[in-house]
Design a protein around this motif. Structure first.
Motif, PDB file in Angstrom:
ATOM      1  N   PHE A 110       0.865  -1.185   0.000  1.00 39.52           N
ATOM      2  CA  PHE A 110       0.000   0.000   0.000  1.00 39.52           C
ATOM      3  C   PHE A 110       0.897   1.230   0.000  1.00 39.52           C
ATOM      4  CE2 PHE A 110      -2.820   3.275   1.448  1.00 39.52           C
ATOM      5  CZ  PHE A 110      -4.111   2.871   1.119  1.00 39.52           C
ATOM      6  N   LEU A 111       0.571   2.223  -0.816  1.00 42.88           N
ATOM      7  CA  LEU A 111       1.366   3.442  -0.927  1.00 42.88           C
ATOM      8  C   LEU A 111       0.596   4.616  -0.330  1.00 42.88           C
ATOM      9  CD1 LEU A 111       2.542   3.028  -4.644  1.00 42.88           C
ATOM     10  CD2 LEU A 111       3.644   2.154  -2.566  1.00 42.88           C
ATOM     11  N   PHE A 112       1.217   5.301   0.628  1.00 38.05           N
ATOM     12  CA  PHE A 112       0.567   6.416   1.306  1.00 38.05           C
ATOM     13  C   PHE A 112       1.514   7.609   1.322  1.00 38.05           C
ATOM     14  CE2 PHE A 112      -0.741   8.028   5.789  1.00 38.05           C
ATOM     15  CZ  PHE A 112      -1.468   9.079   5.224  1.00 38.05           C
ATOM     16  N   GLY A 113       1.123   8.662   0.585  1.00 36.55           N
ATOM     17  CA  GLY A 113       1.933   9.873   0.589  1.00 36.55           C
ATOM     18  C   GLY A 113       1.976  10.537  -0.773  1.00 36.55           C
ATOM     19  N   GLY A 114       2.697  11.639  -0.846  1.00 36.82           N
ATOM     20  CA  GLY A 114       2.838  12.378  -2.095  1.00 36.82           C
ATOM     21  C   GLY A 114       1.626  13.235  -2.412  1.00 36.82           C
ATOM     22  N   LYS A 115       1.755  14.028  -3.436  1.00 34.19           N
ATOM     23  CA  LYS A 115       0.643  14.845  -3.909  1.00 34.19           C
ATOM     24  C   LYS A 115      -0.395  13.953  -4.590  1.00 34.19           C
ATOM     25  CE  LYS A 115       3.470  18.986  -4.679  1.00 34.19           C
ATOM     26  NZ  LYS A 115       3.967  19.964  -5.682  1.00 34.19           N
ATOM     27  N   PRO A 116      -1.638  14.434  -4.721  1.00 35.13           N
ATOM     28  CA  PRO A 116      -2.654  13.634  -5.422  1.00 35.13           C
ATOM     29  C   PRO A 116      -2.159  13.192  -6.798  1.00 35.13           C
ATOM     30  CG  PRO A 116      -3.696  15.479  -4.314  1.00 35.13           C
ATOM     31  CD  PRO A 116      -2.214  15.685  -4.169  1.00 35.13           C
ATOM     32  N   GLY A 117      -2.277  11.906  -7.075  1.00 35.36           N
ATOM     33  CA  GLY A 117      -1.866  11.354  -8.362  1.00 35.36           C
ATOM     34  C   GLY A 117      -0.489  10.739  -8.363  1.00 35.36           C
ATOM     35  N   VAL A 118       0.359  11.136  -7.429  1.00 36.79           N
ATOM     36  CA  VAL A 118       1.730  10.626  -7.394  1.00 36.79           C
ATOM     37  C   VAL A 118       1.759   9.142  -7.022  1.00 36.79           C
ATOM     38  CG1 VAL A 118       3.931  10.740  -6.148  1.00 36.79           C
ATOM     39  CG2 VAL A 118       2.848  12.837  -6.949  1.00 36.79           C
ATOM     40  N   ALA A 119       1.000   8.755  -6.016  1.00 36.77           N
ATOM     41  CA  ALA A 119       1.002   7.354  -5.589  1.00 36.77           C
ATOM     42  C   ALA A 119       0.514   6.433  -6.702  1.00 36.77           C
ATOM     43  CB  ALA A 119       0.139   7.186  -4.340  1.00 36.77           C
ATOM     44  N   GLU A 120      -0.489   6.872  -7.457  1.00 38.49           N
ATOM     45  CA  GLU A 120      -1.004   6.052  -8.555  1.00 38.49           C
ATOM     46  C   GLU A 120       0.038   5.874  -9.651  1.00 38.49           C
ATOM     47  OE1 GLU A 120      -4.379   7.595  -6.245  1.00 38.49           O
ATOM     48  OE2 GLU A 120      -2.592   8.514  -7.109  1.00 38.49           O
ATOM     49  N   ALA A 139      -3.041   6.160  -1.332  1.00 35.12           N
ATOM     50  CA  ALA A 139      -3.676   7.319  -0.714  1.00 35.12           C
ATOM     51  C   ALA A 139      -2.674   8.461  -0.751  1.00 35.12           C
ATOM     52  CB  ALA A 139      -4.093   7.023   0.725  1.00 35.12           C
ATOM     53  N   HIS A 140      -3.121   9.647  -1.172  1.00 36.01           N
ATOM     54  CA  HIS A 140      -2.186  10.771  -1.207  1.00 36.01           C
ATOM     55  C   HIS A 140      -1.948  11.299   0.205  1.00 36.01           C
ATOM     56  CE1 HIS A 140      -5.235  13.894  -0.528  1.00 36.01           C
ATOM     57  NE2 HIS A 140      -6.010  13.313  -1.443  1.00 36.01           N
ATOM     58  N   GLY A 141      -0.937  12.132   0.346  1.00 33.30           N
ATOM     59  CA  GLY A 141      -0.536  12.594   1.665  1.00 33.30           C
ATOM     60  C   GLY A 141      -1.101  13.934   2.068  1.00 33.30           C
ATOM     61  N   LEU A 162       4.333   1.701   2.446  1.00 30.55           N
ATOM     62  CA  LEU A 162       5.313   2.774   2.296  1.00 30.55           C
ATOM     63  C   LEU A 162       4.628   4.071   2.685  1.00 30.55           C
ATOM     64  CD1 LEU A 162       7.011   0.651   0.823  1.00 30.55           C
ATOM     65  CD2 LEU A 162       7.591   2.383  -0.879  1.00 30.55           C
ATOM     66  N   VAL A 163       5.075   4.679   3.773  1.00 38.75           N
ATOM     67  CA  VAL A 163       4.483   5.911   4.281  1.00 38.75           C
ATOM     68  C   VAL A 163       5.438   7.051   3.961  1.00 38.75           C
ATOM     69  CG1 VAL A 163       3.504   7.090   6.273  1.00 38.75           C
ATOM     70  CG2 VAL A 163       3.383   4.586   6.122  1.00 38.75           C
ATOM     71  N   CYS A 164       5.032   7.889   3.020  1.00 35.37           N
ATOM     72  CA  CYS A 164       5.920   8.939   2.497  1.00 35.37           C
ATOM     73  C   CYS A 164       5.319  10.311   2.768  1.00 35.37           C
ATOM     74  CB  CYS A 164       6.146   8.724   0.999  1.00 35.37           C
ATOM     75  SG  CYS A 164       6.865   7.117   0.604  1.00 35.37           S
ATOM     76  N   ASP A 194       7.963   9.882  -4.717  1.00 37.55           N
ATOM     77  CA  ASP A 194       8.170  10.784  -5.845  1.00 37.55           C
ATOM     78  C   ASP A 194       9.216  10.221  -6.804  1.00 37.55           C
ATOM     79  OD1 ASP A 194       6.456  13.158  -5.293  1.00 37.55           O
ATOM     80  OD2 ASP A 194       7.641  13.228  -3.466  1.00 37.55           O
ATOM     81  N   VAL A 195      10.229   9.547  -6.246  1.00 34.77           N
ATOM     82  CA  VAL A 195      11.255   8.934  -7.095  1.00 34.77           C
ATOM     83  C   VAL A 195      10.655   7.770  -7.876  1.00 34.77           C
ATOM     84  CG1 VAL A 195      13.500   7.789  -7.154  1.00 34.77           C
ATOM     85  CG2 VAL A 195      13.090   9.642  -5.518  1.00 34.77           C
ATOM     86  N   PHE A 196       9.871   6.932  -7.207  1.00 36.33           N
ATOM     87  CA  PHE A 196       9.214   5.817  -7.894  1.00 36.33           C
ATOM     88  C   PHE A 196       8.271   6.318  -8.980  1.00 36.33           C
ATOM     89  CE2 PHE A 196       9.939   3.257  -3.855  1.00 36.33           C
ATOM     90  CZ  PHE A 196      10.878   2.419  -4.437  1.00 36.33           C
ATOM     91  N   ALA A 197       7.616   7.447  -8.715  1.00 38.18           N
ATOM     92  CA  ALA A 197       6.679   8.006  -9.692  1.00 38.18           C
ATOM     93  C   ALA A 197       7.399   8.666 -10.863  1.00 38.18           C
ATOM     94  CB  ALA A 197       5.756   9.016  -9.014  1.00 38.18           C
ATOM     95  N   GLY A 198       8.664   9.037 -10.654  1.00 44.50           N
ATOM     96  CA  GLY A 198       9.416   9.713 -11.700  1.00 44.50           C
ATOM     97  C   GLY A 198       9.251  11.217 -11.683  1.00 44.50           C
ATOM     98  N   THR A 199       8.547  11.750 -10.677  1.00 46.40           N
ATOM     99  CA  THR A 199       8.358  13.205 -10.593  1.00 46.40           C
ATOM    100  C   THR A 199       9.575  13.893  -9.999  1.00 46.40           C
ATOM    101  OG1 THR A 199       7.252  12.930  -8.453  1.00 46.40           O
ATOM    102  CG2 THR A 199       5.858  13.000 -10.408  1.00 46.40           C
TER     103      THR A 199
END
Length: 247
Positions: A110-120, A139-141, A162-164, A194-199
């Motif tokens: 489960f991914l929790f954190g980042g701006k909306p859309g980043v976790a997806e 879930a975004h942060g 992963l709680v970011c 953010d690194v995993f998302a590439g942003t």
């Protein structure tokens, strides 16, 4: 049980594990076979200085199952105190290694954190990068109320979270909610999402090899200079504590 078996060094009140990278990874993998939730934190000097100033936050860090030295400054601090750690264990690298093994085991994340859309976006990239890995929820942060996140993790059947959210928010959330998630491992992973998302790009390999990721981040974000001042403060404070211990 971890508090009895752990081999740690006390750095300004924070108990930092002296495991090397391979040992930290194997310990994390073993957590997946237990019946309890395990918090893994990855403090750098800035985070340890926050804990030094805030005993409540320090206690949060010390309730973790494992605290690895993410930051070459922490490694040097342990040397100053004559209780050296084996090596730097970067949180991002540990997360990647654990996710690789989790994919082989068919575990859910489960991914929790980042701006909306980043976790997806991160979820899509991670499932491509780590064969067999299942991202079971995101879930975004930026939720003002995060009370529902733990139940969402539990319903998703996550093994790893992963709680970011950045420090100290992520560690405080993990400490308060880990037992309600049903997950085996919750990692305070900072900006990894953010690194995993590439942003956000991680520092080039040369900077990582030379332990200069902090300098690369400063180049990319000059506004971090205020936060970076905790690096010399950390070094001086550890030196003073080391002298007091000798005295």
């Amino acid at each position: 049980m971890e508090s009895v078996c752990r081999n740690t060094v006390d750095i300004l009140g924070v108990q930092v594990d002296r495991r090397d990278f391979a040992e930290a990874l194997q310990t994390a993998i073993a957590y997946l076979s237990t019946d309890t939730a395990h918090a893994i934190y990855t403090p750098n000097p800035e985070i340890i200085m926050k804990a030094y100033r805030d005993k409540t936050y320090c206690d949060v860090l010390n309730r973790a199952s494992m605290v690895v030295p993410d930051g070459i400054g922490v490694v040097y601090g342990a040397r100053i105190l004559k209780r050296p750690v084996a090596e730097r264990v970067a949180g991002y690298d540990l997360s990647c290694a654990l996710l690789t093994e989790a994919g082989k085991m068919g575990k859910k994340v489960f991914l929790f954190g980042g701006k909306p859309g980043v976790a997806e976006l991160a979820a899509e990239n991670m499932e491509n990068r780590f064969p067999g890995l299942k991202i079971c929820g995101t879930a975004h942060g930026y939720h003002k109320d995060t009370s529902h996140i733990a139940s969402a993790v539990q319903k998703a059947g996550a093994d790893i979270v992963l709680v970011c959210l950045g420090a100290p928010k992520q560690e405080i959330w993990i400490d308060a909610n880990k037992d309600q998630t049903g997950a085996k491992i919750l990692i305070g992973a900072g900006g990894s999402l953010d690194v995993f998302a590439g942003t956000v790009k991680r520092a080039p390999a040369l900077f990582c090899k030379l332990n200069l990721e902090w300098f690369y981040r400063l180049i990319k974000q000059p506004t971090r200079i205020g936060r970076m001042m905790d690096l010399p403060r950390f070094a001086v404070t550890v030196l003073l504590h080391g002298k007091r211990q000798k005295g």
